[in-house]
Write a protein that holds these residues in place. Sequence first.
Motif, PDB file in Angstrom:
ATOM      1  N   THR A  15     -15.622  -3.976  -0.140  1.00  0.00           N
ATOM      2  CA  THR A  15     -14.731  -3.988  -1.311  1.00  0.00           C
ATOM      3  C   THR A  15     -13.533  -3.076  -1.092  1.00  0.00           C
ATOM      4  O   THR A  15     -12.383  -3.462  -1.339  1.00  0.00           O
ATOM      5  N   PHE A  16     -13.814  -1.860  -0.602  1.00  0.00           N
ATOM      6  CA  PHE A  16     -12.724  -0.913  -0.349  1.00  0.00           C
ATOM      7  C   PHE A  16     -11.791  -1.438   0.748  1.00  0.00           C
ATOM      8  O   PHE A  16     -10.560  -1.355   0.630  1.00  0.00           O
ATOM      9  N   GLY A  17     -12.363  -1.999   1.801  1.00  0.00           N
ATOM     10  CA  GLY A  17     -11.560  -2.500   2.914  1.00  0.00           C
ATOM     11  C   GLY A  17     -10.644  -3.638   2.511  1.00  0.00           C
ATOM     12  O   GLY A  17      -9.476  -3.683   2.928  1.00  0.00           O
ATOM     13  N   VAL A  18     -11.140  -4.545   1.707  1.00  0.00           N
ATOM     14  CA  VAL A  18     -10.327  -5.691   1.254  1.00  0.00           C
ATOM     15  C   VAL A  18      -9.143  -5.216   0.430  1.00  0.00           C
ATOM     16  O   VAL A  18      -7.995  -5.637   0.640  1.00  0.00           O
ATOM     17  N   LEU A  19      -9.408  -4.310  -0.521  1.00  0.00           N
ATOM     18  CA  LEU A  19      -8.318  -3.811  -1.375  1.00  0.00           C
ATOM     19  C   LEU A  19      -7.318  -3.007  -0.568  1.00  0.00           C
ATOM     20  O   LEU A  19      -6.101  -3.087  -0.793  1.00  0.00           O
ATOM     21  N   LEU A  20      -7.799  -2.207   0.390  1.00  0.00           N
ATOM     22  CA  LEU A  20      -6.894  -1.406   1.212  1.00  0.00           C
ATOM     23  C   LEU A  20      -6.019  -2.320   2.082  1.00  0.00           C
ATOM     24  O   LEU A  20      -4.808  -2.067   2.238  1.00  0.00           O
ATOM     25  N   ALA A  21      -6.597  -3.368   2.629  1.00  0.00           N
ATOM     26  CA  ALA A  21      -5.831  -4.316   3.454  1.00  0.00           C
ATOM     27  C   ALA A  21      -4.744  -4.986   2.628  1.00  0.00           C
ATOM     28  O   ALA A  21      -3.597  -5.150   3.080  1.00  0.00           O
ATOM     29  N   ILE A  22      -5.100  -5.371   1.402  1.00  0.00           N
ATOM     30  CA  ILE A  22      -4.107  -5.975   0.513  1.00  0.00           C
ATOM     31  C   ILE A  22      -2.993  -4.978   0.224  1.00  0.00           C
ATOM     32  O   ILE A  22      -1.810  -5.334   0.152  1.00  0.00           O
ATOM     33  N   GLY A  23      -3.391  -3.716   0.080  1.00  0.00           N
ATOM     34  CA  GLY A  23      -2.405  -2.670  -0.185  1.00  0.00           C
ATOM     35  C   GLY A  23      -1.389  -2.553   0.933  1.00  0.00           C
ATOM     36  O   GLY A  23      -0.183  -2.405   0.676  1.00  0.00           O
ATOM     37  N   PHE A  24      -1.844  -2.612   2.186  1.00  0.00           N
ATOM     38  CA  PHE A  24      -0.916  -2.555   3.326  1.00  0.00           C
ATOM     39  C   PHE A  24      -0.016  -3.789   3.367  1.00  0.00           C
ATOM     40  O   PHE A  24       1.164  -3.694   3.702  1.00  0.00           O
ATOM     41  N   LEU A  25      -0.576  -4.937   2.997  1.00  0.00           N
ATOM     42  CA  LEU A  25       0.205  -6.172   3.027  1.00  0.00           C
ATOM     43  C   LEU A  25       1.332  -6.160   2.002  1.00  0.00           C
ATOM     44  O   LEU A  25       2.436  -6.655   2.264  1.00  0.00           O
ATOM     45  N   VAL A  26       1.065  -5.587   0.821  1.00  0.00           N
ATOM     46  CA  VAL A  26       2.080  -5.588  -0.245  1.00  0.00           C
ATOM     47  C   VAL A  26       2.899  -4.294  -0.245  1.00  0.00           C
ATOM     48  O   VAL A  26       3.785  -4.115  -1.091  1.00  0.00           O
ATOM     49  N   GLY A  27       2.564  -3.369   0.660  1.00  0.00           N
ATOM     50  CA  GLY A  27       3.336  -2.137   0.748  1.00  0.00           C
ATOM     51  C   GLY A  27       2.911  -1.032  -0.189  1.00  0.00           C
ATOM     52  O   GLY A  27       3.672  -0.083  -0.421  1.00  0.00           O
ATOM     53  N   HIS A  28       1.705  -1.103  -0.751  1.00  0.00           N
ATOM     54  CA  HIS A  28       1.197  -0.056  -1.655  1.00  0.00           C
ATOM     55  C   HIS A  28      -0.231   0.322  -1.262  1.00  0.00           C
ATOM     56  O   HIS A  28      -1.179   0.159  -2.040  1.00  0.00           O
ATOM     57  N   PRO A  29      -0.411   0.862  -0.051  1.00  0.00           N
ATOM     58  CA  PRO A  29      -1.759   1.196   0.405  1.00  0.00           C
ATOM     59  C   PRO A  29      -2.432   2.306  -0.400  1.00  0.00           C
ATOM     60  O   PRO A  29      -3.652   2.293  -0.566  1.00  0.00           O
ATOM     61  N   VAL A  30      -1.634   3.252  -0.921  1.00  0.00           N
ATOM     62  CA  VAL A  30      -2.231   4.349  -1.682  1.00  0.00           C
ATOM     63  C   VAL A  30      -2.794   3.850  -2.998  1.00  0.00           C
ATOM     64  O   VAL A  30      -3.963   4.118  -3.345  1.00  0.00           O
ATOM     65  N   TYR A  31      -1.961   3.099  -3.746  1.00  0.00           N
ATOM     66  CA  TYR A  31      -2.414   2.600  -5.052  1.00  0.00           C
ATOM     67  C   TYR A  31      -3.611   1.660  -4.902  1.00  0.00           C
ATOM     68  O   TYR A  31      -4.626   1.777  -5.606  1.00  0.00           O
TER      69      TYR A  31
END
Length: 229
Positions: A41-57
């Motif tokens: 779960t954490f990995g999927v959300l973090l990957a999406i964050g890098f893709l959209v440019g908001h890895p921290v959020y």
Amino acid sequence: MARKEKSAEPGRLKQIAQTYTMTRRTDRWIGWILAGVGLVTFGVLLAIGFLVGHPVYLGILGFVLALLAAAIVFGRRAEKAAFGQMEGQLGAAAAVLDRMGKGWHIDQAVAMNRSQDVVHRAVGKAGIVLIGEGNPNRLRSLLGSEKKRMARVVGDVPVHDIVVGNDEGQVPLRKLRTKMLKLPRTLQGGQVTEVNDRLRALGDLMSNMPVPKGPMPKGMRMPKGMRGR
């Protein structure tokens, strides 16, 4: 108030630890499963964050959702493990009935025989539900006797009977609560209370009725309400 919250926290954590220990006895992979659910779960959300440019959020959101997902999975597997350990034990159905919640009036062991087959009674908006646990063949007569005993006071109130078990026509222990909640609602709140009061009054009447000791005198008949008990 702060002191109460602090004192309650260790108790809650201890309860979680005890639940985990109990679950691990029958589900030895529970730790790896929870870790896997959280990391995915954490990995999927973090990957999406890098893709959209908001890895921290998205990373923070992923961490929160990972904990939530792990908690949900843990709760379900712990419940399954608990039912697995209770299944087949005398009184297991009573433990489930105690968790039915508001709207249900529960009376345990309203009928029992020498073989320890037992019938519990629940009264709610679905009407009257008789729950039997024990030998299915012996429970038929026990349930039938209880229905006859109640007939004089319940009128046309719906009466459902459930036999707890894993064979055909029975309801598994883990599905008992769900089965009862799915029964059609036919009574209002006031009617539920009235029916429950009638049944409890009937029970008090039968329990207070004097019963002669020793052999019954010749020609004396047992009161109708006592038959089948």
